[in-house]
Design an enzyme around this catalytic site. Structure first.
Site, mmCIF file in Angstrom:
data_model
loop_
_atom_site.group_PDB
_atom_site.id
_atom_site.type_symbol
_atom_site.label_atom_id
_atom_site.label_comp_id
_atom_site.label_asym_id
_atom_site.label_seq_id
_atom_site.Cartn_x
_atom_site.Cartn_y
_atom_site.Cartn_z
ATOM 1 N N ARG A 153 1.000 -1.063 0.231
ATOM 2 C CA ARG A 153 -0.131 -0.116 -0.478
ATOM 3 C C ARG A 153 0.845 1.227 0.020
ATOM 4 O O ARG A 153 0.532 2.152 -1.178
ATOM 5 C CB ARG A 153 -0.788 -0.105 0.831
ATOM 6 C CG ARG A 153 -2.191 1.376 1.265
ATOM 7 C CD ARG A 153 -3.162 1.395 2.307
ATOM 8 N NE ARG A 153 -2.542 1.219 3.651
ATOM 9 C CZ ARG A 153 -3.257 0.868 4.717
ATOM 10 N NH1 ARG A 153 -5.157 0.521 4.576
ATOM 11 N NH2 ARG A 153 -3.106 0.907 5.365
ATOM 12 N N LYS A 210 -2.296 6.716 1.174
ATOM 13 C CA LYS A 210 -2.415 7.302 2.071
ATOM 14 C C LYS A 210 -1.508 8.450 2.572
ATOM 15 O O LYS A 210 -0.055 7.438 2.716
ATOM 16 C CB LYS A 210 -2.265 6.017 3.000
ATOM 17 C CG LYS A 210 -2.066 6.100 4.585
ATOM 18 C CD LYS A 210 -2.361 4.290 5.350
ATOM 19 C CE LYS A 210 -2.484 4.812 6.872
ATOM 20 N NZ LYS A 210 -3.041 5.203 7.560
ATOM 21 N N GLU A 250 -16.119 6.385 5.357
ATOM 22 C CA GLU A 250 -15.774 5.641 6.393
ATOM 23 C C GLU A 250 -15.678 6.371 7.240
ATOM 24 O O GLU A 250 -16.274 7.117 7.830
ATOM 25 C CB GLU A 250 -13.699 5.373 6.206
ATOM 26 C CG GLU A 250 -13.033 6.842 5.117
ATOM 27 C CD GLU A 250 -11.650 6.383 5.490
ATOM 28 O OE1 GLU A 250 -10.767 5.177 5.686
ATOM 29 O OE2 GLU A 250 -10.904 7.119 4.176
HETATM 30 N N1 PMP Z 1 -9.333 4.966 6.578
HETATM 31 C C1 PMP Z 1 -8.415 5.871 7.437
HETATM 32 C C2 PMP Z 1 -8.935 7.422 6.711
HETATM 33 C C3 PMP Z 1 -7.496 5.598 7.766
HETATM 34 O O1 PMP Z 1 -6.611 6.029 8.226
HETATM 35 C C4 PMP Z 1 -7.496 4.259 8.328
HETATM 36 C C5 PMP Z 1 -5.999 3.757 8.616
HETATM 37 N N2 PMP Z 1 -5.770 4.586 10.349
HETATM 38 C C6 PMP Z 1 -8.138 3.431 8.043
HETATM 39 C C7 PMP Z 1 -9.608 3.742 7.554
HETATM 40 C C8 PMP Z 1 -8.205 2.001 8.858
HETATM 41 O O2 PMP Z 1 -6.842 1.539 8.366
HETATM 42 P P1 PMP Z 1 -5.971 0.379 8.277
HETATM 43 O O3 PMP Z 1 -6.971 -0.590 8.511
HETATM 44 O O4 PMP Z 1 -5.378 -0.124 6.981
HETATM 45 O O5 PMP Z 1 -5.124 1.036 9.464
#
Ligand code: PMP
Length: 288
Positions: free
Chosen positions: A50, A149, A182
């Protein structure tokens, strides 16, 4: 605490980046939050993939190979005698001048912090969270893909501020069509009549690593799971709701916008998923 910074392991007091780093000046960079469980880094390759995809989108050349970053992460954990914790991997555009131009930043910077995190108070894992929907919309992917990200988290921070103003620890962000995307730092799932539902990444959700492990958990447990468009109405009327993230892990949600979800207690499917996730993190992973 020992920090990995551009090829060296230094004490945190010496771990400094320049005021001319575009990561600081413009949020120009990428990062990952990664978890270490009992000496195993959870889904390290997925996190690095990622990171590579995010960097590609920003035309940011990572200063190390996949294998070199993996080793630097493991060594940072070893040097801090860490067996359980939270790892922050950051790649910035590096030092440039006061203009935006990334091509005037010849050397990206990379650093790794291996530490701890407690995102929510422990009691919420048993009682569940009460969350709200905020007015700040998730970034339109035509402006900046939510799959990237990046170090530019202002969109989420604006939403987090609104959540706090409303007395909540987390908030739902809608996309510009009004569908649920989200939360500010977590993905969202609901359970409706025995099926687990979650918004697709195309609705503005980050492709969370925890999200993808929950999709695997659901398969393993034989619980049907679908990616669908969700509105606030769907969540108010869900039987169960939970959030997922590397820092949050799996946390139940029992109230949205003042409406109780299901029985207003963490539900049976949430419990099954949470327990299976806790088992999974102990057996999957890269030994440091
Ligand atoms: N959405 C956002 C905006 C995030 O920053 C994150 C990570 N903190 C997630 C979802 C969850 O992703 P992950 O399970 O890869 O930590």
């Amino acid at each position: 605490m020992t920090i990995y910074l551009d090829g060296k392991f230094v004490d945190e007091s010496e771990a400094k980046v320049s005021v001319f780093d575009h990561g600081l000046l413009y949020g120009d960079g990428v990062f990952e939050g990664i978890r270490l469980y009992q000496g195993n880094v959870f889904r390290l390759d997925e996190h690095l993939e990622r990171l590579e995809y995010s960097a590609k989108a920003l035309m940011l050349k990572l200063p190390l190979t996949h294998a070199e970053i993996a080793e630097a992460i493991c060594e940072t954990c070893r040097r801090n005698n860490l067996t359980d914790g939270y790892i922050r991997l950051v790649v910035t555009r590096g030092v440039g001048d006061l203009g935006l131009s990334p091509w005037l930043c010849p050397k990206p910077s990379i650093f790794i912090i291996a530490s701890k995190i407690a995102l929510y108070p422990a009691e919420h894992y048993t009682t569940g969270l009460a969350i709200v929907t905020v007015a700040t919309r998730r970034m339109n992917s035509a402006a900046l893909s939510p799959s990237v990200k990046s170090l530019n988290y202002l969109n989420n921070i604006m939403a987090k501020i609104e959540a706090r103003q409303a007395g909540a620890l987390e908030a739902i962000m809608l996309n510009d069509q009004g569908y649920v995307a989200e939360c500010t730092g977590d993905n969202i799932f609901i359970v409706h009549k025995g099926t687990i539902l979650t918004p697709a990444a195309s609705q503005g959700a980050l492709k969370g690593i925890t999200r993808s492990s929950i999709i695997d958990v659901a398969k393993e447990l034989g619980i049907p799971l679908q990616e669908v468009d969700l509105t606030r109405y769907d969540i108010w009327n869900a039987d169960e709701c939970f959030l997922t993230g590397t820092a949050a892990e799996v946390i139940p949600v029992v109230k949205l916008d003042g409406r109780e979800i299901g029985t207003a207690k963490p539900g049976p499917i949430t419990h099954r998923v949470l327990e299976a996730f806790r088992r999974k993190v102990l057996v999957e992973g890269t030994r440091i």
